[in-house]
Write an enzyme that holds these catalytic residues in place. Sequence first.
Site, mmCIF file in Angstrom:
data_model
loop_
_atom_site.group_PDB
_atom_site.id
_atom_site.type_symbol
_atom_site.label_atom_id
_atom_site.label_comp_id
_atom_site.label_asym_id
_atom_site.label_seq_id
_atom_site.Cartn_x
_atom_site.Cartn_y
_atom_site.Cartn_z
ATOM 1 N N HIS A 517 0.732 -1.320 -0.052
ATOM 2 C CA HIS A 517 -0.047 0.101 -0.294
ATOM 3 C C HIS A 517 0.735 1.207 0.062
ATOM 4 O O HIS A 517 0.643 2.155 -0.936
ATOM 5 C CB HIS A 517 -0.756 -0.208 1.334
ATOM 6 N N GLU A 518 1.698 1.232 0.923
ATOM 7 C CA GLU A 518 2.556 2.638 1.253
ATOM 8 C C GLU A 518 3.500 2.668 -0.104
ATOM 9 O O GLU A 518 3.915 3.877 -0.592
ATOM 10 C CB GLU A 518 3.472 2.444 2.427
ATOM 11 N N HIS A 521 1.735 4.474 -2.855
ATOM 12 C CA HIS A 521 1.850 6.044 -2.694
ATOM 13 C C HIS A 521 3.204 6.232 -3.083
ATOM 14 O O HIS A 521 3.328 7.549 -3.910
ATOM 15 C CB HIS A 521 1.868 6.533 -1.122
ATOM 16 N N HIS A 524 3.486 6.443 -7.004
ATOM 17 C CA HIS A 524 2.406 7.638 -7.401
ATOM 18 C C HIS A 524 3.404 8.989 -7.276
ATOM 19 O O HIS A 524 3.476 9.795 -8.358
ATOM 20 C CB HIS A 524 1.490 7.934 -6.356
HETATM 21 ZN ZN LIG Z 1 -2.611 5.263 2.024
#
Ligand SMILES: [Zn+2]
Length: 729
Positions: A517-518, A521, A524
């Site tokens: 998940h991290e 980011h 991104h």
């Molecule tokens: Zn998040």
Amino acid sequence: MRELSLRTCVVLIATAVSGLLIAITVKNAEMKAVAGPVSSSEARLVTGPNPLSSIWEGPYGGVPPFDRVQIPLFKPALEAAMAENLSEVDRIAKDPAPPTFENTIEGLEKTGRTLDRVTTIYGVWAATMNSPDFQVVQREMAPRLAAFDDQITQNEPLFKRIETVYNSPQKQKLTPEQQRLTWLYYTNFVRSGARLDPKSKARLSEINQKLAGLYTRFSQNVLYEEDNQFLVLKHDQDLAGLPQSVRDSAAAAATTKKMPGVWVIMNTRSSIDPFLTYSDRRDLREQAWKMFVNRGDNGDEHDNNAIVSEILQLRAERAKLLGYPTHAHWRLENAMAKTPERAMELMEAVWKPAVARVHQEVADMQALADKEGAHIKIEPWDYRYYAEKVRKARFDLDQNEVKPYLQLEKLREGIFWVAGELFGFEFTPVTNVPVYHPDVRVWEVTDKATKRHIGLWFFDPFARAGKRSGAWMNSYRNQERVNGVITTIVSNNANFVKGKPGEPVLMSWDDAVTMFHEFGHALHGLNSNVTYPSLSGTAVPRDYVEFPSQLMEHWLLTPEVLQRFAVHYQTGKPIPQSLVERIQRSATFNQGFATVEYLASALVDMKLHLAGDKKIDPEAFERETLKQLGMPEEIAMRHRIPHFSHVFASDAYSAGYYSYLWSDVITADAYGAFVEGGGPYDRKVAERLRKYIFSVGNTVDPAEAYREFRGRDPKIEALMKKRGFAAVQ
Ligand SMILES: [Zn+2]
């Protein structure tokens, strides 16, 4: 086995305020102080230029001088940087030349560089290196940073120039990115009160400073109770049911507390959840659960109820001043949802099937408890415990069976490999960059094909004193091209438990999902390919920012990752296929619980901020709202109001906790593009993902960007399927 797929991590980047304000509003807003004894420190300052304000030197276009930080340097660095920024802005405001995009909007994008650098390091210290000395600085600077924000948005000549550019017919000649940036500046200034009369402006600034102080107090109270309340296990029989890993960390916590010979369960989620899952001692589970859900709600000097009441009233007053019916309307205007009603509509659509699922889950657990002859009725402190038993019975799946295959370093190699497959990235460890703690490591990211430098990735994986709980991504420097070609520096932060020296760190499945998940980011940020820093990387609306990160979670379950990287720490053998199948089969298990505990918090958040300016008693409001919603009595809100830091430690996720669900609708729908295509590693779909989603930052309206990627708007069906719920009712 993804009951926590609603991962409520925080990204330390905001929905852009203005280029100037982004560093402050966001980074400051996310900061939390750790409560504790306060000692004033007037240490001797180094002479010469303050290293916190200096231009970053070294390789890769300069790197943060983490090796030169001293706490007494923060205040003078912040003061000097704010003063410098005000004079830069003043020069633009007083420019005798007629306002143009270049001399006004782009001009503003070039200001505040020193302040960006200082607040970046300030943010890292607030989140990961917090200490009583640092808290003194935070308490003093929080209201001053809030006042500084207002000084800029309330600068009338500056706003007039922005307004002129925004309304000029010349705007049509700008690039789409420039037009969006102009819109963003204009709308953010208006939303921050640029159009108000002087009296209202003064009141607004007063409210913002009061709120900044209240947010700091709220956070300090929660953290005080997390630090100072704990459950002591004195005898062997108190440990019944706990796996060795939980016993080890409870023993380590006791050592830290200087309480030899006992075990300590800390009042934090990472300690409480495993205890509630495994402890056979129902009386102790009840104690632990009550301690945890009552943080900030104990009627003592750390009670947050009065603070929450005051925050809500000030927010309601501010929304009215700014011309919005409620705080929720103000917050959502520039979000993807646009209105509270649309966010409520989604939440309500998911709520009913989720509650129905909870009733089934409870019935399953009750049946199992009855069969065991437990003679109990399932209570909230029983949920995790019996859910785990049902999981074992139904899927033959023990979470402890998975752990030996999940080594932190192997999974890190796994996420690197996925980034290589999807985006063509390559990661090389570097040691020529200063770090703020020995646990932190750094990798250079390059393009596999061209070897072009893309950015740096900092990794700070382990829990330690002074580091806030949870996991998050931070951007130390945004990719941009307006101040020269600038590459990004991003970090991933988590609170994984360090292993014994020399032994591999083994993770739970949930921790592994968190890593993916991290890293989503981070990707991104790393893929960002824009001109202006205010539109870069993760600076997208709050209800869109969790989409890239939640999307990346899906790649953990791909056979390519599991076979190569989920290997046993002793034998080196890949995770057995039968175990993978059991994990996959149980993917929607306990989703009723996960969804309802999250949604109850999200609904209460929204309703609190739709209630207008009437005085709210948080306790009564929470009780009555949950009753109206038909909250199952076997579950508590994931965050009760008195410790709901997403909502009351800053404005960041206020009226915005729904964002995780909103983003997950998009996530589930987007993954469908891979499933319908050639699978998770379909290069063409990955290229579209990079082009329309991961690289564009906030240069494109997110709804349009998504349509470009998918050819249509997201549909809710994929989410309902992902969670195993019945069709929309
Ligand atoms: Zn998040």
